[in-house]
Each structure stands twice: as C-alpha cells, then as structure tokens.
Write a protein that holds these residues in place. Sequence first.
Motif, PDB file in Angstrom:
ATOM      1  N   LEU A 117     -19.366 -13.355  36.979  1.00 18.13           N
ATOM      2  CA  LEU A 117     -18.788 -14.604  37.472  1.00 18.13           C
ATOM      3  C   LEU A 117     -17.333 -14.335  37.848  1.00 18.13           C
ATOM      4  CD1 LEU A 117     -20.068 -17.483  35.123  1.00 18.13           C
ATOM      5  CD2 LEU A 117     -20.548 -17.159  37.551  1.00 18.13           C
ATOM      6  N   ALA A 118     -17.066 -14.247  39.128  1.00 17.40           N
ATOM      7  CA  ALA A 118     -15.709 -13.996  39.618  1.00 17.40           C
ATOM      8  C   ALA A 118     -15.008 -15.337  39.816  1.00 17.40           C
ATOM      9  CB  ALA A 118     -15.756 -13.206  40.922  1.00 17.40           C
ATOM     10  N   LEU A 119     -14.079 -15.652  38.918  1.00 17.49           N
ATOM     11  CA  LEU A 119     -13.447 -16.970  38.909  1.00 17.49           C
ATOM     12  C   LEU A 119     -12.262 -17.048  39.855  1.00 17.49           C
ATOM     13  CD1 LEU A 119     -13.279 -17.638  35.054  1.00 17.49           C
ATOM     14  CD2 LEU A 119     -15.208 -18.007  36.611  1.00 17.49           C
ATOM     15  N   GLY A 120     -12.113 -18.211  40.480  1.00 23.05           N
ATOM     16  CA  GLY A 120     -10.902 -18.516  41.206  1.00 23.05           C
ATOM     17  C   GLY A 120      -9.779 -18.844  40.233  1.00 23.05           C
ATOM     18  N   VAL A 121      -8.658 -19.331  40.744  1.00 23.01           N
ATOM     19  CA  VAL A 121      -7.562 -19.753  39.883  1.00 23.01           C
ATOM     20  C   VAL A 121      -8.018 -20.990  39.118  1.00 23.01           C
ATOM     21  CG1 VAL A 121      -5.124 -20.332  39.760  1.00 23.01           C
ATOM     22  CG2 VAL A 121      -5.959 -18.922  41.640  1.00 23.01           C
ATOM     23  N   VAL A 122      -7.970 -20.923  37.799  1.00 25.98           N
ATOM     24  CA  VAL A 122      -8.552 -21.978  36.966  1.00 25.98           C
ATOM     25  C   VAL A 122      -7.507 -23.044  36.651  1.00 25.98           C
ATOM     26  CG1 VAL A 122      -9.733 -22.498  34.801  1.00 25.98           C
ATOM     27  CG2 VAL A 122     -10.133 -20.304  35.957  1.00 25.98           C
ATOM     28  N   GLY A 123      -7.822 -24.283  37.034  1.00 29.99           N
ATOM     29  CA  GLY A 123      -6.925 -25.402  36.773  1.00 29.99           C
ATOM     30  C   GLY A 123      -7.607 -26.465  35.942  1.00 29.99           C
ATOM     31  N   GLY A 124      -6.961 -27.628  35.837  1.00 29.28           N
ATOM     32  CA  GLY A 124      -7.511 -28.718  35.047  1.00 29.28           C
ATOM     33  C   GLY A 124      -6.771 -28.868  33.740  1.00 29.28           C
ATOM     34  N   ASP A 125      -7.417 -29.498  32.781  1.00 26.31           N
ATOM     35  CA  ASP A 125      -6.809 -29.752  31.484  1.00 26.31           C
ATOM     36  C   ASP A 125      -6.986 -28.545  30.573  1.00 26.31           C
ATOM     37  OD1 ASP A 125      -5.531 -31.034  29.453  1.00 26.31           O
ATOM     38  OD2 ASP A 125      -6.918 -32.720  29.326  1.00 26.31           O
ATOM     39  N   THR A 126      -6.358 -28.574  29.413  1.00 28.80           N
ATOM     40  CA  THR A 126      -6.542 -27.517  28.422  1.00 28.80           C
ATOM     41  C   THR A 126      -6.448 -28.105  27.025  1.00 28.80           C
ATOM     42  OG1 THR A 126      -5.716 -25.391  27.595  1.00 28.80           O
ATOM     43  CG2 THR A 126      -4.075 -26.954  28.385  1.00 28.80           C
ATOM     44  N   LEU A 127      -7.198 -27.543  26.109  1.00 34.25           N
ATOM     45  CA  LEU A 127      -7.126 -27.926  24.704  1.00 34.25           C
ATOM     46  C   LEU A 127      -6.179 -27.019  23.933  1.00 34.25           C
ATOM     47  CD1 LEU A 127     -10.924 -28.578  24.007  1.00 34.25           C
ATOM     48  CD2 LEU A 127      -9.142 -30.277  24.442  1.00 34.25           C
ATOM     49  N   LEU A 128      -5.642 -26.020  24.608  1.00 36.43           N
ATOM     50  CA  LEU A 128      -4.739 -25.069  23.966  1.00 36.43           C
ATOM     51  C   LEU A 128      -3.397 -25.728  23.674  1.00 36.43           C
ATOM     52  CD1 LEU A 128      -5.476 -21.971  26.223  1.00 36.43           C
ATOM     53  CD2 LEU A 128      -6.346 -22.380  23.916  1.00 36.43           C
ATOM     54  N   SER A 129      -2.670 -25.150  22.757  1.00 39.90           N
ATOM     55  CA  SER A 129      -1.365 -25.682  22.375  1.00 39.90           C
ATOM     56  C   SER A 129      -0.251 -25.191  23.289  1.00 39.90           C
ATOM     57  CB  SER A 129      -1.047 -25.305  20.925  1.00 39.90           C
ATOM     58  OG  SER A 129      -1.055 -23.882  20.771  1.00 39.90           O
ATOM     59  N   TYR A 130      -0.593 -24.417  24.289  1.00 39.09           N
ATOM     60  CA  TYR A 130       0.385 -23.887  25.231  1.00 39.09           C
ATOM     61  C   TYR A 130      -0.197 -23.962  26.638  1.00 39.09           C
ATOM     62  CZ  TYR A 130      -2.687 -19.848  24.753  1.00 39.09           C
ATOM     63  OH  TYR A 130      -3.790 -19.025  24.712  1.00 39.09           O
TER      64      TYR A 130
END
Length: 278
Positions: free
Chosen positions: A130-143
């Motif tokens: 799976l060759a991903l593009g630039v991944v955007g959106g929300d995140t659950l990470l603390s950074y």
Amino acid sequence: MEKSKCKVCVTGGADDRSKVDFLKSFPDADTRLVLFEADIYEPNKTEASIAAAKSIVMSCVRSRSVKRLIYTASVVSSSPLNEDGSGFKDYIDETCWTPLNLSFAYTNSNLTILSYGTNSDIGELEMVTLALGVVGGDTLLSYTPLSLAMFISPLTNGEFTYQALRFLEELLGKLPIVHIDDVCEAHIFCMEQPSISGRFLCANSYVSSAEMANYYQQNYPELHVKQEYLNGPKREIKWGNTKLIKKGFEYKYDTKMILDDCINCARKNGDLPSPDNN
C-alpha cells in the motif's frame, strides 16, 4: 474486525515510550495486545532497512502460518517522472516507479526507495504493498505528525515542512493526499479480502501545493497565507489509482474534507490559532 479470530502482527508501531503507552490505551489491550522488542539493525541506514524488510518477509514464509503480508509504503517510490528526468508522464498510477540518481530542485535527505516484489522465493504468501500519499486528517497522538505538519506548513511558515512538501511535489508532479481514516480502512480492506496481492496507490486526491494554499486563503482568510505559497507549477498529470477502487474499496474523504480536518486538528493541538483568537 472485532469478530475476527485471526492474529495481526504490526511492525514499527512502538518506536518510543509515548507510542507504547498509546497502544496500551486501546480497548481490550490488556488481553489482546502483545508487544515484542525486536532489533532491525540500524534503520537509519538504507541497506539495513532493506535487509530488515527482507528478513520479515522470509520469516513470514518460514512460519508457514502467515497468509498475507501488507507492506505500508509511500508514493515517493511511484513518481511519474521520465527515466531521464526530462519531464513527467501524463499520468501517475501503479505502473510508475521513481527513477534513481536524479536531482531535484527541493532536496530531502530522508528519501529512501524500497521495492521488494513478489517472486518465487515467497511461495504462497500473498504480498500487498500500500503506497500511501501524504496522510492528513485528525490524529489521536499527543503530538503533530510530520505529514500533518506538511499540510499546514503554508500556514505555519515552517521552513523544513514546507520544503518537504515542495520536494514531494517536484518528485511526484503534484501531491497525492489521503485521509488517515481512509488509510486505516484500506489496510482493513486488504486484510479482509479472500485473496489479494500486488501494489496499490492509496490516495483520493491529487493536488498542487498552490491549490492547497489557495483553498486555505479562500476558506480560512484569518490564517494569512503568504503570497509566495499561492503560486506554483501547473502540471496536467492525471491520477490513475483505480486498482483499489476496482477491488471494491471506497474512499470517504475528498480534498475539502482532508484539508478541513487538517486545520481542525492543528487548531486542537495548538499549531494554529482557533477562530476565537483572531
């Protein structure tokens, strides 16, 4: 997936303590999550990274119990550049491979291209890339992840992250982008198929950095996009990633939704001012 009895092994998901704690916060992690410490040599060296990836593949083969290996890659390996670097093809799809030993107007020392194709040595193991593009959106990470920082770089004036964004644009013609939720769903989709193998580009939009900046200016004028970010090369390259869609996968997030979620997440993390602070 909640009803599935199969076991899934994920590598590279626990690089530091903060990520380990995040994994342990998942529902039922106390009974369903098992963490292992593994040494994949020195991942900052390309040769070691390739050897580690091959080692994982062959370990799967030798186990005789692993049905499918899904390799999460990047469309950095899928540039539509002509082999001599003279220009771009008029499309980008799974048949495109990045030419080696070319120089670009914007540099990035972290570029690593790794391809490990299906061959007779892997037996009945199904290989999916799976060759991903630039991944955007929300995140659950603390950074704020690097990819999200690249999305908002025209608004934060982050020199390193904007240079990384422009590097990808010069390499790929424009920017393939994808929402993190669609990335997760694409992995689950590839896990649940009765049979699947091959290389798939994973992105639902193909835009220029100038188009992104203009969208921000029109919809978030309070964030003040610099004029220099609003102009850039205009390339007529068609996005042809239909393989996943032909398999039955459906993307849920379009360009607007991806960019809006990037803004909302950046505001939540304090990287951009909220509307009330303007």
